[in-house]
Design a protein around this motif. Structure first.
Motif, PDB file in Angstrom:
ATOM      1  N   ALA A  48       0.830  -1.207   0.000  1.00  0.00           N
ATOM      2  CA  ALA A  48       0.000   0.000   0.000  1.00  0.00           C
ATOM      3  C   ALA A  48       0.861   1.253   0.000  1.00  0.00           C
ATOM      4  O   ALA A  48       0.551   2.237  -0.685  1.00  0.00           O
ATOM      5  CB  ALA A  48      -0.949  -0.014   1.194  1.00  0.00           C
ATOM      6  N   GLN A  49       1.968   1.240   0.745  1.00  0.00           N
ATOM      7  CA  GLN A  49       2.869   2.385   0.780  1.00  0.00           C
ATOM      8  C   GLN A  49       3.501   2.619  -0.598  1.00  0.00           C
ATOM      9  O   GLN A  49       3.696   3.764  -1.013  1.00  0.00           O
ATOM     10  CB  GLN A  49       3.959   2.188   1.840  1.00  0.00           C
ATOM     11  N   GLU A  50       3.838   1.533  -1.303  1.00  0.00           N
ATOM     12  CA  GLU A  50       4.386   1.662  -2.655  1.00  0.00           C
ATOM     13  C   GLU A  50       3.356   2.284  -3.597  1.00  0.00           C
ATOM     14  O   GLU A  50       3.689   3.131  -4.432  1.00  0.00           O
ATOM     15  CB  GLU A  50       4.836   0.306  -3.180  1.00  0.00           C
ATOM     16  N   CYS A  51       2.112   1.863  -3.461  1.00  0.00           N
ATOM     17  CA  CYS A  51       1.038   2.433  -4.280  1.00  0.00           C
ATOM     18  C   CYS A  51       0.844   3.915  -3.943  1.00  0.00           C
ATOM     19  O   CYS A  51       0.663   4.737  -4.836  1.00  0.00           O
ATOM     20  CB  CYS A  51      -0.252   1.640  -4.060  1.00  0.00           C
ATOM     21  N   LYS A  52       0.901   4.240  -2.662  1.00  0.00           N
ATOM     22  CA  LYS A  52       0.795   5.640  -2.237  1.00  0.00           C
ATOM     23  C   LYS A  52       1.900   6.473  -2.884  1.00  0.00           C
ATOM     24  O   LYS A  52       1.642   7.567  -3.396  1.00  0.00           O
ATOM     25  CB  LYS A  52       0.876   5.741  -0.713  1.00  0.00           C
ATOM     26  N   ALA A  53       3.119   5.956  -2.865  1.00  0.00           N
ATOM     27  CA  ALA A  53       4.252   6.673  -3.465  1.00  0.00           C
ATOM     28  C   ALA A  53       4.022   6.893  -4.960  1.00  0.00           C
ATOM     29  O   ALA A  53       4.333   7.959  -5.493  1.00  0.00           O
ATOM     30  CB  ALA A  53       5.548   5.909  -3.224  1.00  0.00           C
ATOM     31  N   ALA A  54       3.457   5.893  -5.633  1.00  0.00           N
ATOM     32  CA  ALA A  54       3.171   6.028  -7.064  1.00  0.00           C
ATOM     33  C   ALA A  54       2.111   7.107  -7.301  1.00  0.00           C
ATOM     34  O   ALA A  54       2.237   7.917  -8.235  1.00  0.00           O
ATOM     35  CB  ALA A  54       2.718   4.689  -7.640  1.00  0.00           C
ATOM     36  N   TRP A  55       1.073   7.146  -6.461  1.00  0.00           N
ATOM     37  CA  TRP A  55       0.067   8.195  -6.580  1.00  0.00           C
ATOM     38  C   TRP A  55       0.684   9.572  -6.367  1.00  0.00           C
ATOM     39  O   TRP A  55       0.409  10.511  -7.115  1.00  0.00           O
ATOM     40  CB  TRP A  55      -1.056   7.980  -5.557  1.00  0.00           C
ATOM     41  N   LEU A  56       1.524   9.698  -5.340  1.00  0.00           N
ATOM     42  CA  LEU A  56       2.156  10.988  -5.071  1.00  0.00           C
ATOM     43  C   LEU A  56       3.033  11.433  -6.234  1.00  0.00           C
ATOM     44  O   LEU A  56       3.032  12.614  -6.600  1.00  0.00           O
ATOM     45  CB  LEU A  56       2.961  10.917  -3.772  1.00  0.00           C
ATOM     46  N   ALA A  57       3.766  10.509  -6.827  1.00  0.00           N
ATOM     47  CA  ALA A  57       4.611  10.846  -7.973  1.00  0.00           C
ATOM     48  C   ALA A  57       3.763  11.282  -9.156  1.00  0.00           C
ATOM     49  O   ALA A  57       4.092  12.259  -9.845  1.00  0.00           O
ATOM     50  CB  ALA A  57       5.477   9.640  -8.344  1.00  0.00           C
ATOM     51  N   GLN A  58       2.671  10.568  -9.395  1.00  0.00           N
ATOM     52  CA  GLN A  58       1.785  10.909 -10.510  1.00  0.00           C
ATOM     53  C   GLN A  58       1.154  12.285 -10.292  1.00  0.00           C
ATOM     54  O   GLN A  58       1.098  13.104 -11.216  1.00  0.00           O
ATOM     55  CB  GLN A  58       0.701   9.847 -10.659  1.00  0.00           C
ATOM     56  N   LEU A  59       0.693  12.549  -9.091  1.00  0.00           N
ATOM     57  CA  LEU A  59       0.086  13.845  -8.796  1.00  0.00           C
ATOM     58  C   LEU A  59       1.103  14.973  -8.896  1.00  0.00           C
ATOM     59  O   LEU A  59       0.790  16.058  -9.390  1.00  0.00           O
ATOM     60  CB  LEU A  59      -0.551  13.819  -7.407  1.00  0.00           C
ATOM     61  N   SER A  60       2.325  14.718  -8.444  1.00  0.00           N
ATOM     62  CA  SER A  60       3.381  15.717  -8.532  1.00  0.00           C
ATOM     63  C   SER A  60       3.713  16.033  -9.986  1.00  0.00           C
ATOM     64  O   SER A  60       3.873  17.202 -10.359  1.00  0.00           O
ATOM     65  CB  SER A  60       4.622  15.225  -7.798  1.00  0.00           C
TER      66      SER A  60
END
Length: 67
Positions: A47-59
């Motif tokens: 889940a943390q890896e998925c969160k990081a991917a979302w944050l990167a995409q949003l950034s």
């Protein structure tokens, strides 16, 4: 608008049936602005890896809108 990405834990009957069938009584999900996105994860690390991917995409999207 600033988006908020969180990891939440789900316990017991809130765990999807496919994970409960595998013996999982807890799972983790990613929330974007309070709404669940994607699948439930069997581990917090996933889940943390998925969160990081979302944050990167949003950034990246935010950076693109600034140019």
């Amino acid at each position: 608008m600033q988006s908020k990405v969180d990891v939440a834990v789900m316990i017991g009957s809130a765990v999807p049936s496919n994970l409960r069938a595998m013996g999982q009584s807890v799972c983790w999900v990613v929330l974007l602005n309070g709404e669940r996105r994607g699948t439930a994860f069997a581990s917090r690390n996933e889940a943390q890896e998925c969160k990081a991917a979302w944050l990167a995409q949003l950034s990246a999207a935010q950076q693109g809108s600034l140019h």
